[in-house]
Design an enzyme around this catalytic site. Sequence first.
Site, PDB file in Angstrom:
ATOM      1  N   ASP A  40       0.827  -1.214   0.000  1.00 52.04           N
ATOM      2  CA  ASP A  40       0.000   0.000   0.000  1.00 52.04           C
ATOM      3  C   ASP A  40       0.862   1.266   0.000  1.00 52.04           C
ATOM      4  O   ASP A  40       0.389   2.355   0.340  1.00 52.04           O
ATOM      5  CB  ASP A  40      -0.973  -0.006   1.190  1.00 52.04           C
ATOM      6  CG  ASP A  40      -0.243  -0.034   2.524  1.00 52.04           C
ATOM      7  OD1 ASP A  40       1.002  -0.132   2.519  1.00 52.04           O
ATOM      8  OD2 ASP A  40      -0.917   0.039   3.565  1.00 52.04           O
ATOM      9  N   HIS A 244      21.522   4.763 -20.530  1.00 47.96           N
ATOM     10  CA  HIS A 244      20.544   4.971 -19.451  1.00 47.96           C
ATOM     11  C   HIS A 244      20.924   4.179 -18.198  1.00 47.96           C
ATOM     12  O   HIS A 244      20.060   3.635 -17.507  1.00 47.96           O
ATOM     13  CB  HIS A 244      19.130   4.595 -19.922  1.00 47.96           C
ATOM     14  CG  HIS A 244      18.583   5.582 -20.905  1.00 47.96           C
ATOM     15  ND1 HIS A 244      17.510   5.325 -21.722  1.00 47.96           N
ATOM     16  CD2 HIS A 244      18.976   6.852 -21.214  1.00 47.96           C
ATOM     17  CE1 HIS A 244      17.264   6.384 -22.485  1.00 47.96           C
ATOM     18  NE2 HIS A 244      18.139   7.318 -22.193  1.00 47.96           N
ATOM     19  N   ASP A 261      24.646  12.390 -14.949  1.00 49.42           N
ATOM     20  CA  ASP A 261      23.522  13.075 -15.613  1.00 49.42           C
ATOM     21  C   ASP A 261      22.443  13.218 -14.550  1.00 49.42           C
ATOM     22  O   ASP A 261      21.801  12.225 -14.192  1.00 49.42           O
ATOM     23  CB  ASP A 261      23.054  12.239 -16.805  1.00 49.42           C
ATOM     24  CG  ASP A 261      21.950  12.921 -17.611  1.00 49.42           C
ATOM     25  OD1 ASP A 261      21.331  13.877 -17.105  1.00 49.42           O
ATOM     26  OD2 ASP A 261      21.705  12.469 -18.750  1.00 49.42           O
ATOM     27  N   ASP A 272      18.352  19.464 -16.375  1.00 53.29           N
ATOM     28  CA  ASP A 272      18.868  18.216 -16.962  1.00 53.29           C
ATOM     29  C   ASP A 272      20.315  18.481 -17.365  1.00 53.29           C
ATOM     30  O   ASP A 272      20.562  19.069 -18.417  1.00 53.29           O
ATOM     31  CB  ASP A 272      17.985  17.836 -18.166  1.00 53.29           C
ATOM     32  CG  ASP A 272      18.439  16.555 -18.854  1.00 53.29           C
ATOM     33  OD1 ASP A 272      19.317  15.861 -18.306  1.00 53.29           O
ATOM     34  OD2 ASP A 272      17.902  16.269 -19.946  1.00 53.29           O
ATOM     35  N   HIS A 351      22.949   9.215 -29.993  1.00 50.69           N
ATOM     36  CA  HIS A 351      21.707   9.898 -29.616  1.00 50.69           C
ATOM     37  C   HIS A 351      21.677  11.288 -30.253  1.00 50.69           C
ATOM     38  O   HIS A 351      22.660  11.740 -30.833  1.00 50.69           O
ATOM     39  CB  HIS A 351      21.540   9.955 -28.094  1.00 50.69           C
ATOM     40  CG  HIS A 351      22.657  10.621 -27.336  1.00 50.69           C
ATOM     41  ND1 HIS A 351      22.806  11.987 -27.281  1.00 50.69           N
ATOM     42  CD2 HIS A 351      23.674  10.097 -26.597  1.00 50.69           C
ATOM     43  CE1 HIS A 351      23.851  12.276 -26.531  1.00 50.69           C
ATOM     44  NE2 HIS A 351      24.414  11.153 -26.110  1.00 50.69           N
ATOM     45  N   HIS A 355      16.863  18.186 -26.595  1.00 51.40           N
ATOM     46  CA  HIS A 355      15.402  18.109 -26.565  1.00 51.40           C
ATOM     47  C   HIS A 355      14.871  19.343 -25.847  1.00 51.40           C
ATOM     48  O   HIS A 355      15.614  20.019 -25.127  1.00 51.40           O
ATOM     49  CB  HIS A 355      14.960  16.827 -25.841  1.00 51.40           C
ATOM     50  CG  HIS A 355      15.640  16.614 -24.515  1.00 51.40           C
ATOM     51  ND1 HIS A 355      15.203  17.198 -23.353  1.00 51.40           N
ATOM     52  CD2 HIS A 355      16.767  15.925 -24.175  1.00 51.40           C
ATOM     53  CE1 HIS A 355      16.006  16.853 -22.353  1.00 51.40           C
ATOM     54  NE2 HIS A 355      16.982  16.091 -22.820  1.00 51.40           N
ATOM     55  N   HIS A 362      11.860  15.610 -20.968  1.00 56.23           N
ATOM     56  CA  HIS A 362      11.740  15.643 -22.436  1.00 56.23           C
ATOM     57  C   HIS A 362      10.430  16.376 -22.691  1.00 56.23           C
ATOM     58  O   HIS A 362       9.362  15.772 -22.741  1.00 56.23           O
ATOM     59  CB  HIS A 362      11.743  14.232 -23.019  1.00 56.23           C
ATOM     60  CG  HIS A 362      13.048  13.522 -22.774  1.00 56.23           C
ATOM     61  ND1 HIS A 362      13.210  12.168 -22.856  1.00 56.23           N
ATOM     62  CD2 HIS A 362      14.278  14.009 -22.459  1.00 56.23           C
ATOM     63  CE1 HIS A 362      14.462  11.847 -22.587  1.00 56.23           C
ATOM     64  NE2 HIS A 362      15.129  12.948 -22.340  1.00 56.23           N
ATOM     65  N   GLU A 385      23.526  18.419 -25.597  1.00 57.77           N
ATOM     66  CA  GLU A 385      24.157  17.314 -24.883  1.00 57.77           C
ATOM     67  C   GLU A 385      24.876  16.312 -25.782  1.00 57.77           C
ATOM     68  O   GLU A 385      24.531  15.136 -25.823  1.00 57.77           O
ATOM     69  CB  GLU A 385      23.127  16.587 -24.025  1.00 57.77           C
ATOM     70  CG  GLU A 385      21.843  16.170 -24.746  1.00 57.77           C
ATOM     71  CD  GLU A 385      20.895  15.400 -23.813  1.00 57.77           C
ATOM     72  OE1 GLU A 385      21.336  14.409 -23.212  1.00 57.77           O
ATOM     73  OE2 GLU A 385      19.728  15.811 -23.685  1.00 57.77           O
ATOM     74  N   TYR A 389      30.908   7.688 -26.889  1.00 58.01           N
ATOM     75  CA  TYR A 389      30.858   6.455 -26.100  1.00 58.01           C
ATOM     76  C   TYR A 389      31.651   5.407 -26.866  1.00 58.01           C
ATOM     77  O   TYR A 389      31.205   4.934 -27.923  1.00 58.01           O
ATOM     78  CB  TYR A 389      29.400   6.027 -25.895  1.00 58.01           C
ATOM     79  CG  TYR A 389      28.532   7.199 -25.450  1.00 58.01           C
ATOM     80  CD1 TYR A 389      28.419   7.551 -24.106  1.00 58.01           C
ATOM     81  CD2 TYR A 389      27.887   8.015 -26.407  1.00 58.01           C
ATOM     82  CE1 TYR A 389      27.674   8.659 -23.718  1.00 58.01           C
ATOM     83  CE2 TYR A 389      27.141   9.116 -26.022  1.00 58.01           C
ATOM     84  CZ  TYR A 389      27.035   9.436 -24.678  1.00 58.01           C
ATOM     85  OH  TYR A 389      26.306  10.538 -24.301  1.00 58.01           O
ATOM     86  N   ARG A 406      29.743  12.721 -21.802  1.00 60.55           N
ATOM     87  CA  ARG A 406      28.658  13.594 -22.284  1.00 60.55           C
ATOM     88  C   ARG A 406      28.749  14.896 -21.510  1.00 60.55           C
ATOM     89  O   ARG A 406      29.106  14.893 -20.321  1.00 60.55           O
ATOM     90  CB  ARG A 406      27.282  12.929 -22.081  1.00 60.55           C
ATOM     91  CG  ARG A 406      26.108  13.800 -22.536  1.00 60.55           C
ATOM     92  CD  ARG A 406      24.778  13.040 -22.688  1.00 60.55           C
ATOM     93  NE  ARG A 406      24.253  12.489 -21.453  1.00 60.55           N
ATOM     94  CZ  ARG A 406      24.306  11.214 -21.114  1.00 60.55           C
ATOM     95  NH1 ARG A 406      24.880  10.327 -21.930  1.00 60.55           N
ATOM     96  NH2 ARG A 406      23.799  10.792 -19.961  1.00 60.55           N
ATOM     97  N   GLU A 408      26.237  18.180 -20.921  1.00 58.42           N
ATOM     98  CA  GLU A 408      24.850  18.611 -21.181  1.00 58.42           C
ATOM     99  C   GLU A 408      24.537  19.890 -20.421  1.00 58.42           C
ATOM    100  O   GLU A 408      24.646  19.940 -19.196  1.00 58.42           O
ATOM    101  CB  GLU A 408      23.868  17.507 -20.745  1.00 58.42           C
ATOM    102  CG  GLU A 408      22.400  17.905 -20.896  1.00 58.42           C
ATOM    103  CD  GLU A 408      21.431  16.772 -20.606  1.00 58.42           C
ATOM    104  OE1 GLU A 408      21.787  15.844 -19.848  1.00 58.42           O
ATOM    105  OE2 GLU A 408      20.305  16.829 -21.136  1.00 58.42           O
TER     106      GLU A 408
HETATM  107  N1  GLY Z   1      18.529  12.893 -18.583  1.00 57.49           N
HETATM  108  C1  GLY Z   1      17.854  12.527 -19.762  1.00 57.49           C
HETATM  109  C2  GLY Z   1      18.400  13.188 -20.940  1.00 57.49           C
HETATM  110  O1  GLY Z   1      19.499  13.706 -20.893  1.00 57.49           O
HETATM  111  O2  GLY Z   1      17.757  13.310 -21.947  1.00 57.49           O
HETATM  112 MN    MN Z   2      20.404  14.366 -19.122  1.00 57.65          MN
HETATM  113 MN    MN Z   3      18.744  15.603 -21.721  1.00 58.59          MN
END
Ligand code: GLY
Ligand code: MN
Ligand code: MN
Length: 440
Positions: A40, A244, A261, A272, A351, A355, A362, A385, A389, A406, A408
Amino acid sequence: MTFDPSPFAARRAQLAERMRESGGGVAVIPTAREVLRNGDSEYAYRFGSNFYYLSGFREPEATLLIIADGSQTRSVLFCREKNPEREIWDGFRHGPDGAQARFGFDECWPISELGTRLPDYLADRATVFHCIGADASEDARIVQAIEAVRSRARSGVTPPASVRDLRLLIEEMRLHKQDDELIAMRRAAQISSDAHRRAMRFARPGCFEYQVEAELMHEFLSQGAQAAAYTPIVAAGANACVLHYIENRTQLREGDLLLIDAGCEVDGYAADITRTFPVSGRFSGPQRDLYELVLAAEMAAIDKARPGQAYNAYHDAAVAVLTRGLIDLGLLAGELDTLIETKAYNRFYMHSTGHWLGLDVHDVGRYKIDGGWRPLAENQVLTVEPGLYIRPADDVPEHFWNIGIRIEDDVRVSAGEPEILSHGAPKSIADIEALMRDRH
Ligand code: GLY
Ligand code: MN
Ligand code: MN
Protein backbone atom coordinates in the site's frame (compact mmCIF):
# COMPACT_ATOMS: atom_id res chain seq x y z
CA MET A 1 6.95 33.07 -1.00
CA THR A 2 3.25 33.76 -1.34
CA PHE A 3 1.49 31.96 -4.17
CA ASP A 4 0.65 34.15 -7.15
CA PRO A 5 -2.26 32.67 -9.13
CA SER A 6 -2.11 35.25 -11.92
CA PRO A 7 0.30 33.48 -14.37
CA PHE A 8 -1.87 30.37 -14.20
CA ALA A 9 -5.08 32.37 -14.76
CA ALA A 10 -3.42 34.12 -17.71
CA ARG A 11 -2.53 30.75 -19.23
CA ARG A 12 -6.12 29.55 -18.81
CA ALA A 13 -7.28 32.65 -20.67
CA GLN A 14 -4.68 32.08 -23.37
CA LEU A 15 -5.76 28.46 -23.83
CA ALA A 16 -9.42 29.54 -24.01
CA GLU A 17 -8.45 31.98 -26.78
CA ARG A 18 -6.84 29.15 -28.73
CA MET A 19 -9.90 26.95 -28.18
CA ARG A 20 -12.07 29.76 -29.50
CA GLU A 21 -9.92 29.95 -32.64
CA SER A 22 -10.78 26.24 -33.06
CA GLY A 23 -14.51 26.84 -32.71
CA GLY A 24 -14.77 26.80 -28.91
CA GLY A 25 -15.81 24.06 -26.49
CA VAL A 26 -14.65 22.50 -23.23
CA ALA A 27 -11.17 21.31 -22.26
CA VAL A 28 -11.02 18.50 -19.71
CA ILE A 29 -7.64 18.30 -17.96
CA PRO A 30 -7.16 15.73 -15.18
CA THR A 31 -4.07 15.79 -12.97
CA ALA A 32 -1.84 12.71 -12.57
CA ARG A 33 -2.94 9.68 -10.56
CA GLU A 34 -1.38 8.44 -7.37
CA VAL A 35 0.45 5.19 -8.19
CA LEU A 36 1.18 2.27 -5.89
CA ARG A 37 4.81 1.22 -5.67
CA ASN A 38 4.29 -1.97 -3.69
CA GLY A 39 1.80 -3.15 -1.11
CA ASP A 40 0.00 0.00 0.00
CA SER A 41 3.04 2.31 -0.47
CA GLU A 42 2.75 4.92 -3.17
CA TYR A 43 5.38 6.51 -5.38
CA ALA A 44 6.06 10.09 -4.36
CA TYR A 45 3.19 12.06 -5.89
CA ARG A 46 3.84 14.38 -8.84
CA PHE A 47 0.98 16.42 -10.36
CA GLY A 48 0.20 16.24 -14.08
CA SER A 49 2.20 18.78 -16.10
CA ASN A 50 -0.64 20.17 -18.24
CA PHE A 51 -2.92 20.39 -15.22
CA TYR A 52 -0.34 22.21 -13.10
CA TYR A 53 0.60 24.55 -15.96
CA LEU A 54 -2.99 25.84 -16.04
CA SER A 55 -3.88 25.68 -12.35
CA GLY A 56 -0.87 25.84 -10.01
CA PHE A 57 -2.81 23.25 -7.96
CA ARG A 58 -0.69 20.41 -6.55
CA GLU A 59 -3.17 18.07 -4.86
CA PRO A 60 -3.98 14.68 -6.39
CA GLU A 61 -7.53 13.72 -7.44
CA ALA A 62 -8.41 16.86 -9.33
CA THR A 63 -9.67 17.78 -12.79
CA LEU A 64 -9.79 21.20 -14.43
CA LEU A 65 -12.37 22.24 -17.01
CA ILE A 66 -11.87 25.28 -19.21
CA ILE A 67 -14.93 26.43 -21.08
CA ALA A 68 -14.57 28.74 -24.06
CA ASP A 69 -17.99 29.44 -25.44
CA GLY A 70 -18.73 32.54 -27.48
CA SER A 71 -16.97 35.34 -25.68
CA GLN A 72 -17.37 33.65 -22.29
CA THR A 73 -14.50 31.84 -20.53
CA ARG A 74 -14.96 29.86 -17.33
CA SER A 75 -12.63 27.66 -15.37
CA VAL A 76 -13.99 24.94 -13.11
CA LEU A 77 -11.98 22.84 -10.67
CA PHE A 78 -13.08 19.49 -9.27
CA CYS A 79 -10.99 18.58 -6.21
CA ARG A 80 -11.04 16.61 -2.97
CA GLU A 81 -13.39 17.84 -0.26
CA LYS A 82 -12.15 18.98 3.11
CA ASN A 83 -11.98 15.94 5.39
CA PRO A 84 -10.77 16.50 8.99
CA GLU A 85 -10.16 12.77 9.49
CA ARG A 86 -8.09 12.30 6.29
CA GLU A 87 -6.27 15.59 6.87
CA ILE A 88 -4.97 14.19 10.19
CA TRP A 89 -3.36 11.34 8.23
CA ASP A 90 -2.42 12.87 4.88
CA GLY A 91 -2.30 16.61 5.46
CA PHE A 92 -4.08 19.75 4.34
CA ARG A 93 -6.65 19.81 1.54
CA HIS A 94 -7.93 23.07 0.09
CA GLY A 95 -11.41 21.76 -0.57
CA PRO A 96 -13.57 23.37 -3.27
CA ASP A 97 -14.23 26.64 -1.39
CA GLY A 98 -10.60 27.10 -0.37
CA ALA A 99 -9.37 26.30 -3.88
CA GLN A 100 -11.76 28.78 -5.46
CA ALA A 101 -10.59 31.58 -3.17
CA ARG A 102 -6.88 30.90 -3.47
CA PHE A 103 -6.51 29.91 -7.13
CA GLY A 104 -9.18 32.08 -8.71
CA PHE A 105 -11.33 29.47 -10.44
CA ASP A 106 -14.86 30.49 -11.38
CA GLU A 107 -16.43 27.38 -9.83
CA CYS A 108 -15.18 24.48 -7.72
CA TRP A 109 -16.90 21.18 -6.96
CA PRO A 110 -16.03 17.98 -5.11
CA ILE A 111 -14.19 15.50 -7.35
CA SER A 112 -16.78 12.88 -6.36
CA GLU A 113 -19.30 14.87 -8.45
CA LEU A 114 -17.26 14.95 -11.65
CA GLY A 115 -19.05 11.98 -13.23
CA THR A 116 -22.53 13.41 -12.66
CA ARG A 117 -21.70 17.03 -13.50
CA LEU A 118 -19.47 16.55 -16.55
CA PRO A 119 -22.38 15.89 -18.98
CA ASP A 120 -23.88 19.28 -18.03
CA TYR A 121 -20.64 21.02 -19.03
CA LEU A 122 -20.45 19.10 -22.30
CA ALA A 123 -24.05 19.73 -23.36
CA ASP A 124 -24.38 22.09 -26.33
CA ARG A 125 -20.60 22.57 -26.67
CA ALA A 126 -19.05 22.10 -30.11
CA THR A 127 -15.91 20.24 -29.10
CA VAL A 128 -14.29 18.45 -26.20
CA PHE A 129 -10.53 19.09 -26.00
CA HIS A 130 -8.81 16.22 -24.25
CA CYS A 131 -5.42 14.41 -24.29
CA ILE A 132 -6.65 11.48 -26.33
CA GLY A 133 -5.12 8.16 -25.31
CA ALA A 134 -3.07 9.45 -22.38
CA ASP A 135 -5.18 7.45 -19.91
CA ALA A 136 -7.76 4.84 -20.93
CA SER A 137 -10.11 5.58 -18.04
CA GLU A 138 -10.07 9.32 -18.81
CA ASP A 139 -10.90 8.46 -22.45
CA ALA A 140 -13.79 6.35 -21.14
CA ARG A 141 -14.95 9.18 -18.88
CA ILE A 142 -15.25 11.53 -21.88
CA VAL A 143 -17.09 8.95 -23.98
CA GLN A 144 -19.50 8.19 -21.11
CA ALA A 145 -20.20 11.88 -20.57
CA ILE A 146 -20.89 12.39 -24.28
CA GLU A 147 -23.23 9.36 -24.21
CA ALA A 148 -24.98 10.79 -21.16
CA VAL A 149 -25.63 14.03 -23.08
CA ARG A 150 -26.85 12.06 -26.07
CA SER A 151 -29.31 10.15 -23.90
CA ARG A 152 -30.90 13.47 -23.01
CA ALA A 153 -31.35 14.48 -26.66
CA ARG A 154 -35.14 14.59 -26.36
CA SER A 155 -34.81 17.37 -23.82
CA GLY A 156 -33.20 19.42 -26.59
CA VAL A 157 -29.48 19.22 -25.73
CA THR A 158 -26.81 18.36 -28.30
CA PRO A 159 -23.64 16.39 -27.51
CA PRO A 160 -20.25 17.65 -28.74
CA ALA A 161 -19.72 16.71 -32.36
CA SER A 162 -15.97 16.27 -32.03
CA VAL A 163 -13.25 15.31 -29.59
CA ARG A 164 -9.94 16.99 -30.37
CA ASP A 165 -6.48 16.46 -28.98
CA LEU A 166 -5.76 19.14 -26.41
CA ARG A 167 -2.04 18.61 -26.98
CA LEU A 168 -2.19 20.52 -30.26
CA LEU A 169 -3.15 23.66 -28.35
CA ILE A 170 -1.34 23.37 -25.07
CA GLU A 171 2.00 22.04 -26.24
CA GLU A 172 2.77 25.11 -28.35
CA MET A 173 2.00 27.25 -25.30
CA ARG A 174 4.27 25.20 -23.04
CA LEU A 175 7.13 25.40 -25.54
CA HIS A 176 7.46 29.15 -25.06
CA LYS A 177 8.48 29.76 -21.48
CA GLN A 178 7.02 32.65 -19.51
CA ASP A 179 8.74 34.68 -16.79
CA ASP A 180 7.46 32.65 -13.84
CA GLU A 181 8.54 29.45 -15.56
CA LEU A 182 12.02 30.79 -16.31
CA ILE A 183 12.46 31.78 -12.66
CA ALA A 184 11.80 28.17 -11.62
CA MET A 185 14.02 26.80 -14.40
CA ARG A 186 16.94 29.06 -13.47
CA ARG A 187 16.63 27.97 -9.86
CA ALA A 188 16.45 24.27 -10.80
CA ALA A 189 19.56 24.67 -12.97
CA GLN A 190 21.44 26.58 -10.29
CA ILE A 191 20.72 23.99 -7.57
CA SER A 192 21.61 21.19 -9.99
CA SER A 193 24.87 22.95 -10.93
CA ASP A 194 25.72 23.18 -7.22
CA ALA A 195 25.00 19.44 -6.95
CA HIS A 196 27.45 18.71 -9.78
CA ARG A 197 30.09 20.82 -8.06
CA ARG A 198 29.44 18.96 -4.83
CA ALA A 199 29.84 15.62 -6.63
CA MET A 200 33.18 16.75 -8.13
CA ARG A 201 34.45 17.67 -4.68
CA PHE A 202 33.22 14.41 -3.14
CA ALA A 203 34.14 11.74 -5.71
CA ARG A 204 37.42 9.88 -5.25
CA PRO A 205 38.82 6.38 -5.85
CA GLY A 206 37.19 3.80 -3.59
CA CYS A 207 33.83 5.47 -3.10
CA PHE A 208 30.70 4.08 -4.72
CA GLU A 209 28.44 5.53 -7.39
CA TYR A 210 25.50 5.48 -4.96
CA GLN A 211 27.44 7.60 -2.49
CA VAL A 212 27.90 10.22 -5.19
CA GLU A 213 24.17 9.96 -5.94
CA ALA A 214 23.49 10.63 -2.24
CA GLU A 215 25.58 13.82 -2.46
CA LEU A 216 23.55 15.00 -5.45
CA MET A 217 20.29 14.33 -3.64
CA HIS A 218 21.59 16.10 -0.54
CA GLU A 219 22.22 19.27 -2.55
CA PHE A 220 18.86 19.04 -4.35
CA LEU A 221 16.77 18.59 -1.24
CA SER A 222 18.73 20.81 1.12
CA GLN A 223 18.29 23.74 -1.27
CA GLY A 224 14.55 23.19 -1.46
CA ALA A 225 14.11 21.31 -4.74
CA GLN A 226 11.14 18.98 -4.39
CA ALA A 227 12.67 15.99 -6.20
CA ALA A 228 15.16 14.74 -8.73
CA ALA A 229 13.63 15.48 -12.13
CA TYR A 230 14.61 11.95 -13.29
CA THR A 231 16.64 9.07 -11.89
CA PRO A 232 20.26 10.27 -11.69
CA ILE A 233 22.84 8.51 -13.84
CA VAL A 234 26.12 8.11 -11.93
CA ALA A 235 28.29 6.04 -14.23
CA ALA A 236 31.96 5.27 -13.63
CA GLY A 237 34.31 3.93 -16.29
CA ALA A 238 32.65 1.57 -18.78
CA ASN A 239 29.22 2.19 -17.21
CA ALA A 240 29.23 5.57 -18.94
CA CYS A 241 28.86 3.75 -22.27
CA VAL A 242 25.42 2.49 -21.15
CA LEU A 243 23.30 5.51 -22.03
CA HIS A 244 20.54 4.97 -19.45
CA TYR A 245 22.68 3.40 -16.69
CA ILE A 246 20.89 3.94 -13.36
CA GLU A 247 22.13 1.02 -11.26
CA ASN A 248 24.71 3.26 -9.55
CA ARG A 249 26.31 0.44 -7.50
CA THR A 250 29.91 0.35 -8.83
CA GLN A 251 33.04 1.38 -6.95
CA LEU A 252 35.03 4.25 -8.49
CA ARG A 253 38.58 3.46 -9.59
CA GLU A 254 41.59 5.73 -9.95
CA GLY A 255 41.73 5.93 -13.75
CA ASP A 256 37.96 6.16 -14.35
CA LEU A 257 35.97 9.01 -15.72
CA LEU A 258 32.70 9.57 -13.88
CA LEU A 259 29.67 10.62 -15.97
CA ILE A 260 26.86 12.20 -13.97
CA ASP A 261 23.52 13.07 -15.61
CA ALA A 262 21.40 14.59 -12.87
CA GLY A 263 19.00 17.49 -12.40
CA CYS A 264 16.41 18.49 -9.86
CA GLU A 265 12.83 19.72 -10.12
CA VAL A 266 11.75 23.07 -8.69
CA ASP A 267 8.03 23.89 -8.62
CA GLY A 268 7.49 21.35 -11.38
CA TYR A 269 10.31 22.54 -13.65
CA ALA A 270 13.27 20.29 -14.52
CA ALA A 271 16.97 20.81 -14.93
CA ASP A 272 18.87 18.22 -16.96
CA ILE A 273 22.65 18.50 -16.67
CA THR A 274 25.52 16.15 -17.46
CA ARG A 275 29.15 16.52 -16.48
CA THR A 276 32.00 14.05 -16.93
CA PHE A 277 35.19 14.28 -14.88
CA PRO A 278 38.13 12.12 -13.77
CA VAL A 279 37.78 10.35 -10.44
CA SER A 280 41.48 11.10 -9.78
CA GLY A 281 40.99 14.81 -10.43
CA ARG A 282 43.28 14.73 -13.51
CA PHE A 283 42.30 13.77 -17.08
CA SER A 284 44.60 11.22 -18.78
CA GLY A 285 45.84 11.97 -22.32
CA PRO A 286 43.18 9.94 -24.22
CA GLN A 287 40.44 11.16 -21.85
CA ARG A 288 41.59 14.72 -22.46
CA ASP A 289 41.54 14.28 -26.26
CA LEU A 290 37.99 12.95 -26.28
CA TYR A 291 36.77 15.42 -23.68
CA GLU A 292 38.09 18.44 -25.57
CA LEU A 293 36.34 17.13 -28.66
CA VAL A 294 32.96 16.74 -26.95
CA LEU A 295 33.34 20.17 -25.37
CA ALA A 296 34.15 21.77 -28.74
CA ALA A 297 31.08 20.07 -30.22
CA GLU A 298 28.94 21.33 -27.34
CA MET A 299 30.13 24.93 -27.72
CA ALA A 300 29.54 24.82 -31.48
CA ALA A 301 26.04 23.48 -30.86
CA ILE A 302 25.17 26.08 -28.21
CA ASP A 303 26.16 28.76 -30.70
CA LYS A 304 23.27 27.58 -32.92
CA ALA A 305 20.68 27.97 -30.13
CA ARG A 306 19.54 31.31 -31.51
CA PRO A 307 16.25 32.64 -32.84
CA GLY A 308 15.70 31.75 -36.48
CA GLN A 309 18.13 28.81 -36.56
CA ALA A 310 16.43 25.60 -37.70
CA TYR A 311 15.90 23.18 -34.80
CA ASN A 312 18.35 20.64 -36.25
CA ALA A 313 21.18 23.17 -36.75
CA TYR A 314 22.61 22.57 -33.29
CA HIS A 315 22.65 18.80 -33.77
CA ASP A 316 24.29 19.19 -37.16
CA ALA A 317 26.92 21.51 -35.71
CA ALA A 318 27.78 18.98 -32.98
CA VAL A 319 27.94 16.13 -35.49
CA ALA A 320 30.27 18.08 -37.79
CA VAL A 321 32.73 18.84 -34.98
CA LEU A 322 32.59 15.31 -33.57
CA THR A 323 33.08 13.64 -36.95
CA ARG A 324 36.03 15.88 -37.84
CA GLY A 325 37.60 15.11 -34.46
CA LEU A 326 37.00 11.37 -34.74
CA ILE A 327 38.91 11.42 -38.03
CA ASP A 328 41.77 13.37 -36.44
CA LEU A 329 41.94 10.87 -33.56
CA GLY A 330 41.99 7.87 -35.92
CA LEU A 331 38.59 6.59 -34.84
CA LEU A 332 36.95 7.15 -38.22
CA ALA A 333 38.53 6.99 -41.66
CA GLY A 334 37.17 8.58 -44.84
CA GLU A 335 35.84 11.84 -46.24
CA LEU A 336 34.17 14.16 -43.71
CA ASP A 337 31.04 14.74 -45.82
CA THR A 338 30.60 11.04 -46.57
CA LEU A 339 31.05 10.07 -42.92
CA ILE A 340 28.43 12.63 -41.91
CA GLU A 341 26.04 11.61 -44.67
CA THR A 342 26.31 7.90 -43.85
CA LYS A 343 26.10 8.66 -40.11
CA ALA A 344 29.37 6.80 -39.50
CA TYR A 345 29.63 8.72 -36.22
CA ASN A 346 26.58 6.78 -34.91
CA ARG A 347 28.91 4.08 -33.72
CA PHE A 348 30.34 6.48 -31.13
CA TYR A 349 27.53 9.05 -30.93
CA MET A 350 24.13 7.39 -31.14
CA HIS A 351 21.71 9.90 -29.62
CA SER A 352 20.48 13.28 -30.71
CA THR A 353 22.00 16.49 -29.35
CA GLY A 354 19.08 17.58 -27.19
CA HIS A 355 15.40 18.11 -26.57
CA TRP A 356 12.96 20.69 -25.23
CA LEU A 357 13.10 21.13 -21.45
CA GLY A 358 10.41 22.37 -19.07
CA LEU A 359 7.78 20.79 -16.84
CA ASP A 360 8.77 17.48 -18.41
CA VAL A 361 12.43 16.59 -18.84
CA HIS A 362 11.74 15.64 -22.44
CA ASP A 363 9.31 18.50 -22.75
CA VAL A 364 6.41 18.87 -25.13
CA GLY A 365 6.43 20.85 -28.36
CA ARG A 366 6.83 19.82 -31.97
CA TYR A 367 10.28 19.68 -33.51
CA LYS A 368 9.04 19.84 -37.09
CA ILE A 369 6.28 21.90 -38.67
CA ASP A 370 4.84 20.96 -42.06
CA GLY A 371 7.65 18.46 -42.54
CA GLY A 372 10.52 20.89 -41.91
CA TRP A 373 12.56 21.55 -38.76
CA ARG A 374 11.01 24.50 -36.95
CA PRO A 375 13.02 27.68 -36.47
CA LEU A 376 14.03 28.34 -32.87
CA ALA A 377 12.35 31.25 -31.12
CA GLU A 378 13.07 33.32 -28.04
CA ASN A 379 12.28 31.74 -24.67
CA GLN A 380 12.32 28.18 -25.86
CA VAL A 381 14.54 26.12 -23.55
CA LEU A 382 16.46 23.13 -24.83
CA THR A 383 19.28 20.87 -23.73
CA VAL A 384 22.55 20.66 -25.64
CA GLU A 385 24.16 17.31 -24.88
CA PRO A 386 26.66 15.80 -27.31
CA GLY A 387 28.71 12.81 -26.20
CA LEU A 388 31.09 10.06 -27.26
CA TYR A 389 30.86 6.46 -26.10
CA ILE A 390 33.77 4.25 -27.14
CA ARG A 391 33.23 0.52 -26.71
CA PRO A 392 36.12 -1.97 -27.09
CA ALA A 393 36.64 -3.13 -30.68
CA ASP A 394 39.54 -4.48 -32.75
CA ASP A 395 39.70 -1.37 -34.90
CA VAL A 396 39.66 1.06 -31.95
CA PRO A 397 42.94 2.00 -30.20
CA GLU A 398 42.87 0.37 -26.77
CA HIS A 399 43.59 3.59 -24.89
CA PHE A 400 40.12 4.86 -25.89
CA TRP A 401 38.23 1.75 -24.78
CA ASN A 402 35.35 2.19 -22.34
CA ILE A 403 35.52 5.96 -22.26
CA GLY A 404 32.06 7.54 -22.16
CA ILE A 405 31.70 11.32 -22.10
CA ARG A 406 28.66 13.59 -22.28
CA ILE A 407 28.40 17.30 -21.54
CA GLU A 408 24.85 18.61 -21.18
CA ASP A 409 23.70 22.17 -20.56
CA ASP A 410 20.25 23.77 -20.37
CA VAL A 411 19.99 26.69 -22.75
CA ARG A 412 17.39 29.42 -23.25
CA VAL A 413 17.09 30.82 -26.74
CA SER A 414 17.36 34.58 -26.30
CA ALA A 415 17.51 37.68 -28.46
CA GLY A 416 21.11 38.14 -27.32
CA GLU A 417 23.61 35.41 -26.50
CA PRO A 418 22.16 31.97 -25.64
CA GLU A 419 21.46 31.92 -21.90
CA ILE A 420 23.14 28.89 -20.33
CA LEU A 421 20.97 28.18 -17.29
CA SER A 422 23.45 25.55 -16.07
CA HIS A 423 26.51 27.81 -16.29
CA GLY A 424 27.36 27.14 -12.62
CA ALA A 425 28.57 23.60 -13.31
CA PRO A 426 32.25 23.69 -14.40
CA LYS A 427 33.00 22.11 -17.76
CA SER A 428 36.41 23.24 -19.02
CA ILE A 429 39.23 20.87 -18.13
CA ALA A 430 41.03 23.68 -16.33
CA ASP A 431 37.97 24.56 -14.19
CA ILE A 432 37.19 20.94 -13.33
CA GLU A 433 40.78 20.12 -12.40
CA ALA A 434 41.08 23.32 -10.35
CA LEU A 435 37.89 22.53 -8.40
CA MET A 436 39.04 18.97 -7.76
CA ARG A 437 42.54 20.03 -6.74
CA ASP A 438 41.08 22.10 -3.93
CA ARG A 439 38.78 19.35 -2.63
CA HIS A 440 40.98 17.77 0.07
N1 GLY B 1 18.53 12.89 -18.58
C1 GLY B 1 17.85 12.53 -19.76
C2 GLY B 1 18.40 13.19 -20.94
O1 GLY B 1 19.50 13.71 -20.89
O2 GLY B 1 17.76 13.31 -21.95
MN1 MN C 1 20.40 14.37 -19.12
MN1 MN D 1 18.74 15.60 -21.72
